[in-house]
Design a protein around this motif. Structure first.
Motif, PDB file in Angstrom:
ATOM      1  N   LEU A  60       0.825  -1.208   0.000  1.00 26.58           N
ATOM      2  CA  LEU A  60       0.000   0.000   0.000  1.00 26.58           C
ATOM      3  C   LEU A  60       0.861   1.261   0.000  1.00 26.58           C
ATOM      4  O   LEU A  60       0.521   2.256  -0.659  1.00 26.58           O
ATOM      5  CB  LEU A  60      -0.931  -0.017   1.215  1.00 26.58           C
ATOM      6  N   ARG A  61       1.968   1.219   0.747  1.00 26.73           N
ATOM      7  CA  ARG A  61       2.865   2.384   0.735  1.00 26.73           C
ATOM      8  C   ARG A  61       3.473   2.587  -0.649  1.00 26.73           C
ATOM      9  O   ARG A  61       3.605   3.723  -1.131  1.00 26.73           O
ATOM     10  CB  ARG A  61       3.957   2.195   1.789  1.00 26.73           C
ATOM     11  N   GLU A  62       3.875   1.503  -1.288  1.00 29.98           N
ATOM     12  CA  GLU A  62       4.443   1.628  -2.628  1.00 29.98           C
ATOM     13  C   GLU A  62       3.385   2.137  -3.613  1.00 29.98           C
ATOM     14  O   GLU A  62       3.684   2.976  -4.474  1.00 29.98           O
ATOM     15  CB  GLU A  62       4.983   0.284  -3.111  1.00 29.98           C
ATOM     16  N   LEU A  63       2.136   1.645  -3.489  1.00 34.15           N
ATOM     17  CA  LEU A  63       1.072   2.130  -4.358  1.00 34.15           C
ATOM     18  C   LEU A  63       0.836   3.621  -4.138  1.00 34.15           C
ATOM     19  O   LEU A  63       0.635   4.377  -5.100  1.00 34.15           O
ATOM     20  CB  LEU A  63      -0.214   1.339  -4.093  1.00 34.15           C
ATOM     21  N   ARG A  64       0.874   4.062  -2.893  1.00 35.51           N
ATOM     22  CA  ARG A  64       0.713   5.490  -2.607  1.00 35.51           C
ATOM     23  C   ARG A  64       1.827   6.298  -3.245  1.00 35.51           C
ATOM     24  O   ARG A  64       1.591   7.373  -3.825  1.00 35.51           O
ATOM     25  CB  ARG A  64       0.694   5.705  -1.095  1.00 35.51           C
ATOM     26  N   THR A  65       3.063   5.795  -3.165  1.00 36.03           N
ATOM     27  CA  THR A  65       4.188   6.511  -3.764  1.00 36.03           C
ATOM     28  C   THR A  65       4.054   6.582  -5.283  1.00 36.03           C
ATOM     29  O   THR A  65       4.286   7.634  -5.898  1.00 36.03           O
ATOM     30  CB  THR A  65       5.499   5.813  -3.390  1.00 36.03           C
ATOM     31  N   ARG A  66       3.650   5.462  -5.907  1.00 33.02           N
ATOM     32  CA  ARG A  66       3.488   5.448  -7.359  1.00 33.02           C
ATOM     33  C   ARG A  66       2.381   6.405  -7.799  1.00 33.02           C
ATOM     34  O   ARG A  66       2.527   7.135  -8.795  1.00 33.02           O
ATOM     35  CB  ARG A  66       3.174   4.026  -7.830  1.00 33.02           C
ATOM     36  N   LEU A  67       1.265   6.404  -7.092  1.00 34.60           N
ATOM     37  CA  LEU A  67       0.162   7.294  -7.439  1.00 34.60           C
ATOM     38  C   LEU A  67       0.537   8.763  -7.253  1.00 34.60           C
ATOM     39  O   LEU A  67       0.134   9.620  -8.050  1.00 34.60           O
ATOM     40  CB  LEU A  67      -1.067   6.960  -6.594  1.00 34.60           C
ATOM     41  N   PHE A  68       1.317   9.034  -6.214  1.00 34.83           N
ATOM     42  CA  PHE A  68       1.750  10.422  -5.990  1.00 34.83           C
ATOM     43  C   PHE A  68       2.652  10.890  -7.124  1.00 34.83           C
ATOM     44  O   PHE A  68       2.495  12.013  -7.644  1.00 34.83           O
ATOM     45  CB  PHE A  68       2.470  10.526  -4.650  1.00 34.83           C
ATOM     46  N   ARG A  69       3.588  10.045  -7.544  1.00 36.55           N
ATOM     47  CA  ARG A  69       4.475  10.427  -8.650  1.00 36.55           C
ATOM     48  C   ARG A  69       3.691  10.588  -9.947  1.00 36.55           C
ATOM     49  O   ARG A  69       3.947  11.518 -10.727  1.00 36.55           O
ATOM     50  CB  ARG A  69       5.568   9.381  -8.812  1.00 36.55           C
TER      51      ARG A  69
END
Length: 312
Positions: A7-16
């Protein structure tokens, strides 16, 4: 990775990806007038043609191609809409890469290879569909305008026209992605090329029904053109499926390459000798089994007159 790490990685990808889209929207805002001019070309060409026909081939002095705005907020919404569409297209390589970077670690090497092929074909197919839709728009407008009475003038509302053009481009672009799903089903072994070829009548009928429902115009040109393009792409995907089945040896029995009088070969079977008993890897050998005692003789049954029967 744990669920929270995913979930943290998904949040980072979506933010970028969001940052890239915002930058693309800013770029789209800087060139939105140029994009609007391109989208207006089919309507302006048709309007100029009508004016020339009504004025014996000459344009009136000061004539300009203009749209009608019905609401005060429409110019702002129109600018934002064009900027958003342009931003999504400009930033598409980056946000698609972020999506791929999140999905790729869960795929096998062979799946990644085919995913690269699909990702490389998806963007050109969508762009081809959008360009063809832009060409069809001009024909559709000319067909629809021919039903206008001579005593009326053509004034198109800006928001409705932009929604019409972008809707056609979106429908054509998404429809051109359909062959990728067929190719994926064949690679996964869900549908063979022979079976897909047998379904061509049903597929063509479904394409015409989809084109009639999805196209935002009532003219037959857009519907027929979209259905024909989807049919051609379907047959192209079927050819790919047939070639892929032939390469992988599908639809062929295991004995297809064996002659009728060919004997089964036993050279492939290797007989391993039994090793002598002894300590193996530090373990003691199993003791030899002991002899089984001889069975005792069965006593003869007594006659009924010297004993009791089953009842008494």
């Amino acid at each position: 990775m744990t669920l929270l790490e995913h979930l943290r990685e998904l949040r980072t990808r979506l933010f970028r990806a969001s940052i890239a889209i915002v930058i693309g929207v800013i770029i789209g805002y800087l060139i939105h007038n140029y994009i609007l001019h391109i989208l207006q070309d089919p309507y302006c060409a048709l309007s100029e043609k009508q004016v020339r026909n009504s004025n014996h081939g000459a344009l009136p002095a000061g004539w300009q191609c203009q749209f009608v705005v019905m609401k005060v907020t429409d110019p702002l919404l129109l600018t934002l809409k064009i900027s958003l569409y342009a931003g999504l297209i400009v930033a598409s390589p980056f946000w698609m890469y972020q999506l791929w970077a999140f999905v790729a670690p869960g795929l096998h090497r062979n799946e990644r290879r085919w995913a690269y092929v699909f990702a490389g074909l998806a963007a050109p197919l969508f762009a081809l569909g959008a360009v063809l839709a832009f060409v069809v728009v001009s024909k559709g407008l000319e067909f629809l305008v021919n039903f206008m009475p001579p005593s009326t003038s053509l004034l198109i509302e800006a928001m409705a026209y932009i929604d019409f053009v972008t809707g056609m481009m979106l429908v054509f672009g998404v429809a051109f992605e359909f062959p990728l799903g067929i190719m994926l089903a064949n690679i996964a072994g869900i549908a063979t090329g022979k079976r897909l070829l047998g379904w061509w009548r049903i597929a063509v009928f479904i394409f015409f029904v989809f084109a009639a429902i999805a196209t935002p115009t009532a003219d037959p040109f857009g519907m027929t053109f979209l259905a024909l393009c989807m049919s051609l792409l379907y047959f192209g995907a079927v050819i790919f499926a047939l070639v892929n089945d032939k390469r992988r040896g599908r639809n062929r029995p295991a004995y297809a390459n064996i002659d009728d009088d060919e004997m089964s070969s036993l050279d492939d079977y290797e007989v391993e000798p039994v090793e002598a008993a002894g300590p193996i890897d530090g373990y003691d050998p199993i003791d030899a089994p002991t002899a089984v005692a001889a069975p005792t003789p069965v006593e003869r049954p007594r006659p009924l007159d010297r004993g009791y029967d089953d009842i008494t």
